[in-house]
Scaffold this active site. Structure first.
Site, PDB file in Angstrom:
ATOM      1  N   GLY A 126       0.791  -1.219   0.000  1.00 17.73           N
ATOM      2  CA  GLY A 126       0.000   0.000   0.000  1.00 17.73           C
ATOM      3  C   GLY A 126       0.823   1.268   0.000  1.00 17.73           C
ATOM      4  O   GLY A 126       0.293   2.356   0.240  1.00 17.73           O
ATOM      5  N   GLU A 360      12.388   4.483  -8.883  1.00 17.38           N
ATOM      6  CA  GLU A 360      12.989   5.723  -8.352  1.00 17.38           C
ATOM      7  C   GLU A 360      12.038   6.907  -8.556  1.00 17.38           C
ATOM      8  O   GLU A 360      12.458   8.036  -8.792  1.00 17.38           O
ATOM      9  CB  GLU A 360      14.341   5.996  -9.008  1.00 17.38           C
ATOM     10  CG  GLU A 360      15.321   6.720  -8.104  1.00 17.38           C
ATOM     11  CD  GLU A 360      15.752   5.858  -6.922  1.00 17.38           C
ATOM     12  OE1 GLU A 360      15.925   6.422  -5.831  1.00 17.38           O
ATOM     13  OE2 GLU A 360      15.907   4.637  -7.080  1.00 17.38           O
TER      14      GLU A 360
END
Length: 379
Positions: A126, A360
């Site tokens: 999550g 990233e």
């Protein structure tokens, strides 16, 4: 950007290593999804891990531009190998900035020499782009901490010795309630999921980790309690420069393969390189890759000068990732049917490029960051 003699030497050393050691086995590593321990040990001997780690801490003491050059050249050989270099760079930066002398002695040196393998454990089911959503917790217990939770899509999870885990230490303190712990992944209470079957960069293994009442001593805490989120965010700029450089390397490898093929492939009695449609495609590839490289070097230079580089790093990562995907797609098109067949380099490069728009920080979040930075500037 003009490169100094030192930067050229670093680039040439990484290029030679990638060309002689990495690229010849890239297809095999991709096909087998094999983690190349032997390559990483050689990289450790050459000092290709922790490029920016100061000499007093056992590193070569170079700058962010040198790191970007190494990432690009390694990626021209195989992006999975460059990925490992980028991972160690982030962990090393955390340890240099926030670790104790004992932690650096115990973890930094062995990571730079590839004696131990490390992983950066942030993402959860999550919580990905939104790290505020993490649920992994570290509660104080007798003599230290007790760690519980789970992480997914963790680079090196199937093989790592230590994981640097972001966990909540104060559930009511929001961003200020997170801390980073160095966790021995071979101890009781740690379970590893199987290596995921990925679309690309297949030799860079990814998997899940779960922690059930994992006992940690006080020496496991990296930096100050409650500063974990800020510590993690502080290395993101360098991480984005690394991925941007990796993306440039993938695209450059695609361009080189396409140029060579266009010279050799003949249709209608002449090389396809003689057709304007192919020439223009190659020209667009070359100019976009050059632009992406300049953005990467500019962002790295800003980091080296100590300037605010948030927008520059996001621009480099976003643009380079988009270029890598678009221009390796062009390489596949130039190869025609061959480019769609496993075993041809451009097919692998296309698959390897796709993740550069995701990890990233997705390119969508990079655009949000760029826009936010623009709106915060005074006219």
């Amino acid at each position: 950007m003009h490169l100094s003699d030192t930067h050229q030497q670093i680039r040439d050393m990484a290029r030679e290593f990638a060309g002689e050691v990495v690229r010849p086995v890239a297809a095999e590593l991709d096909r087998q999804s094999r983690f190349p321990h032997e390559i990483y040990r050689e990289m450790g001997k050459l000092g290709l891990f922790g490029i920016t780690v100061p000499e007093e801490h056992g590193g070569p003491g170079f700058d962010a531009l040198a790191y970007a050059l190494v990432m690009e050249e390694l990626s021209r050989g195989y992006a999975s190998v460059a990925d490992q270099c980028g991972l160690v760079e982030l962990i090393a930066t955390l340890l240099v900035r926030h670790g104790t002398a004992e932690q650096r002695h115990r973890l930094l040196g062995p990571a730079l020499s590839a004696e131990i393998l490390v992983s950066y454990c942030l993402t959860e089911p999550g919580a990905g782009t939104d790290l505020a959503g993490i649920r992994t917790t570290a509660r104080r217990s007798r003599g230290g901490w007790s760690l519980d939770g789970s992480k997914i899509w963790i680079h090196n999870a199937p093989v790592a010795d230590f994981g640097f885990v972001l966990a909540r230490t104060d559930p009511d303190a929001g961003h200020r309630g997170m801390s980073v712990f160095a966790v021995d992944l071979n101890q009781d209470g740690v379970e590893r999921g199987p290596a995921e079957k990925k679309m690309g960069q297949c030799a860079s293994q990814v998997g899940a980790l779960s922690f059930t009442d994992v006992k940690l001593g006080p020496e496991a805490l990296i930096g100050e309690e409650g500063r974990g989120f800020h510590m993690v965010m502080s290395v993101l700029d360098k991480g984005r420069v690394g991925i941007a450089a990796l993306a440039v390397g993938i695209a450059q490898a695609g361009l080189e393969a396409a140029v060579e093929y266009a010279r050799e492939r003949r249709q209608f009695g002449k090389a396809i390189a003689d057709f304007q449609g192919i020439q223009w495609k190659l020209a667009d590839m070359a100019k976009d890759i050059a632009a992406a490289r300049l953005l990467v070097h500019d962002a790295a230079d800003r980091l080296d000068r100590g300037q605010r580089a948030v927008m520059a790093c996001s621009m480099a990562k976003c643009f380079a990732g988009d270029v890598a995907v678009a221009r390796t797609s062009d390489a596949v098109q130039i190869f025609g049917g061959s480019g769609y067949i496993r075993g041809f380099e451009v097919e692998r490069l296309y698959r390897d490029a796709r993740i550069t728009q995701i990890y990233e920080g997705t390119n969508e979040i990079q655009r949000t960051i760029i826009a936010r930075e623009l709106m915060s500037q005074t006219v």
